[in-house]
Design an enzyme around this catalytic site. Structure first.
Site, PDB file in Angstrom:
ATOM      1  N   ASP A 110     -12.637  70.781  67.557  1.00 15.76           N
ATOM      2  CA  ASP A 110     -13.119  70.323  66.254  1.00 15.76           C
ATOM      3  C   ASP A 110     -13.598  71.526  65.435  1.00 15.76           C
ATOM      4  O   ASP A 110     -13.602  72.657  65.940  1.00 15.76           O
ATOM      5  CB  ASP A 110     -14.260  69.313  66.484  1.00 15.76           C
ATOM      6  CG  ASP A 110     -14.322  68.278  65.375  1.00 15.76           C
ATOM      7  OD1 ASP A 110     -13.795  68.526  64.284  1.00 15.76           O
ATOM      8  OD2 ASP A 110     -14.925  67.207  65.602  1.00 15.76           O
TER       9      ASP A 110
ATOM     10  N   SER B  35      -8.282  70.634  65.037  1.00 12.14           N
ATOM     11  CA  SER B  35      -8.765  69.931  63.847  1.00 12.14           C
ATOM     12  C   SER B  35      -8.761  70.822  62.616  1.00 12.14           C
ATOM     13  O   SER B  35      -9.133  70.381  61.522  1.00 12.14           O
ATOM     14  CB  SER B  35     -10.189  69.397  64.088  1.00 12.14           C
ATOM     15  OG  SER B  35     -10.203  68.528  65.194  1.00 12.14           O
TER      16      SER B  35
ATOM     17  N   ASP C  26     -11.429  61.388  59.529  1.00 12.97           N
ATOM     18  CA  ASP C  26     -11.539  60.501  60.697  1.00 12.97           C
ATOM     19  C   ASP C  26     -11.189  59.061  60.360  1.00 12.97           C
ATOM     20  O   ASP C  26     -11.576  58.553  59.304  1.00 12.97           O
ATOM     21  CB  ASP C  26     -12.989  60.494  61.213  1.00 12.97           C
ATOM     22  CG  ASP C  26     -13.348  61.764  61.949  1.00 12.97           C
ATOM     23  OD1 ASP C  26     -12.488  62.659  62.074  1.00 12.97           O
ATOM     24  OD2 ASP C  26     -14.513  61.858  62.383  1.00 12.97           O
TER      25      ASP C  26
END
Ligand SMILES: *[C@@H]1O[C@H](CO)[C@@H](O)[C@H](O)[C@H]1NC(C)=O
Ligand SMILES: *[C@@H]1O[C@H](CO)[C@@H](O)[C@H](O)[C@H]1NC(C)=O
Ligand SMILES: *[C@@H]1O[C@H](CO)[C@@H](O)[C@H](O)[C@H]1NC(C)=O
Ligand SMILES: *[C@@H]1O[C@H](CO)[C@@H](O)[C@H](O)[C@H]1NC(C)=O
Length: 430
Positions: free
Chosen positions: A158, A190, A219
């Site tokens: 992430d 990500s 998301d």
């Protein structure tokens, strides 16, 4: 674009090479904790749903015992909130000792004993999005080695709490560090989602060389509006995104929320159909212990899974946006087959959409079509007008077999090379 032209265009992009770890030649499938279970760490009051060893063992048992594994759903992926707030004395990440008393290595072995795989989560930055220890550039090598030592199979990186410069350094370095461990570890980046998902900030050629999949966009949430906004963004930007995908390198529109609370059955069928057209990774985020039989049958639909997993790995496209609110999506598949999705944005009643395969630019011939949700089949000549009845926010999805016995005669029409097809015999299906 013409059907044949689209195939040529897509094949031309396949000369781009993917990350060379041999993994994820078709989109990865499995289960991922985040959307459904988030950062629930309250194991005292919510022992069945908190992020703990038991949750991942429960999901592994369901994948193994309820027919998911055989269909390809093999990854069991931990997301944020698994780690202890402190690194160990040697500077390594460690799992929260109360919630993961056996450690991550024990979970990995549990998966491997059942033919499953384990995924884990980290963050390129000072902290994870949930505030747990992050992986700054100086920690990349040690964290990659820790995951390899634990025998982890996939890693999602992430990007909270880092800037564009750090990300540009960190994401490629992590790819190198994972490779250097010698353990094949699927790598989910990500990065593009933090850079708006589009060139010039995002370089999809580079991403395909360093990551197996990447999150391009925000998301997913447990609602139809979220699913729709994600699908819209991916298809609006399909000219940039579709060429980036291929075996070993996938755009990731985020998890399947089928089986949760927000989608109707029609909308669940739509998410599954559109994710299959997009060659998207299929990570369910739901509770497999209590999932309804309706949601299960959508997620376990073999024909849709085989469309999603087609070995050519060509990401499909939206080919029509009608004023009526009907949209048509198309994906070329191996064996000269293809998939079609008729999707309705309407909110009133089932809409009877009339078209023909030739209007959708299919070449001359007869085609066997199979409705993937009803298993009904039909044989259609390209010129045959047909009607599909598409429910509000729902889809009709077809697998379209190659045309019957064919001969190809290239000819020129309007300065374009077309390939005329004749069926010499009657349909030659089965
Ligand atoms: C069919 O091909 C024509 C000519 O290339 C193009 O203008 C049209 O948009 C295509 N239609 C579909 C549905 O793909
Ligand atoms: C590391 O990269 C090399 C060269 O690209 C590749 O041959 C090898 O399979 C990779 N190893 C792993 C474990 O990813
Ligand atoms: C994108 O990345 C590729 C591969 O790393 C590189 O060759 C190319 O120059 C980059 N493109 C841009 C516009 O930076
Ligand atoms: C697919 O069609 C091409 C012509 O476009 C033909 O040459 C080829 O043999 C076909 N492949 C299969 C597997 O049917």
């Amino acid at each position: 674009m013409h059907f044949a032209v689209l195939i040529f265009a897509s094949v031309a992009t396949m000369t781009t090479f993917a990350l060379d770890n041999g993994l994820m030649r078709t989109p990865p499938m499995g289960w991922l904790a985040w959307e459904r279970f988030r950062c629930d760490i309250d194991c005292t009051n919510d022992p069945k749903n908190c992020i703990s060893e038991n949750l991942f063992i429960d999901m592994a048992d369901r994948l193994y015992e309820d027919g998911w594994k055989e269909l390809g759903y093999v990854y069991v992926n931990i997301d944020d909130c698994w780690a202890s707030m402190d690194r160990d004395k040697d500077g390594r990440l460690q799992a929260d000792p109360n919630r993961f008393p056996g450690g991550i290595n024990k979970l990995a072995r549990y998966m491997h004993d059942r033919g499953l795989k384990l995924g884990i989560y980290g963050d390129m930055g000072t902290h994870t999005c949930g505030g747990y220890p992050g992986t700054t550039v100086d920690k990349i090598d040690i964290d990659a080695q820790t995951f390899a030592d634990w025998e982890v199979d996939m890693f999602k990186f992430d990007g909270c709490y880092s800037n564009a410069v750090e990300q540009e350094l960190g994401y490629p370095l992590m790819s190198k560090a994972l490779n250097a461990t010698g353990r094949p570890i699927g790598y989910s980046c990500s990065w593009p989602a933090y850079q708006g998902g589009l060139p010039p900030k995002v370089n999809y050629t580079q991403l395909g060389q360093i990551c197996n999949l990447w999150r391009n966009y925000g998301d997913i949430q447990d609602s139809w509006s979220s699913v729709l906004s994600i699908a819209d963004w991916f298809f609006e930007n399909q000219d940039v995104l579709a060429p980036a995908a291929g075996p070993g390198r996938w755009n990731d529109p985020d998890m399947l929320v089928i089986g949760d609370f927000g989608l109707s059955m029609e909308q669940s069928r739509s998410q599954m159909a559109l994710w299959a057209i997009m060659a998207a990774p299929l990570f369910m985020s739901n509770d497999l212990r209590t999932i309804s039989s309706g949601a299960r049958s959508i997620l376990q639909n073999k024909m849709i899974i085989s469309i999603n997993q087609d070995p050519l790995g060509i990401q499909g496209r939206r080919i029509l946006k009608e004023k009526s609110g009907i949209e048509v999506f198309w994906r070329p598949l191996s064996n000269n087959a293809s998939a079609l999705v008729f999707f309705s944005r309407r909110n009133d009643m089932p809409y009877r959409y009339q078209t023909s395969l030739s209007k959708l630019n299919y070449t001359t011939g007869s085609y066997k079509v199979t409705d993937v949700y009803t298993d009904q089949t039909d044989v259609l000549k390209d010129s045959t007008e047909f009607v599909v009845s598409v429910n509000p926010t729902g889809v009709v999805m077809w697998y379209v077999s190659a045309p019957g016995k064919l001969q190809y005669h290239p000819f020129i029409r309007g300065n374009k090379l077309h390939r005329q097809t004749y069926d010499t015999k009657q349909n030659n299906f089965l």
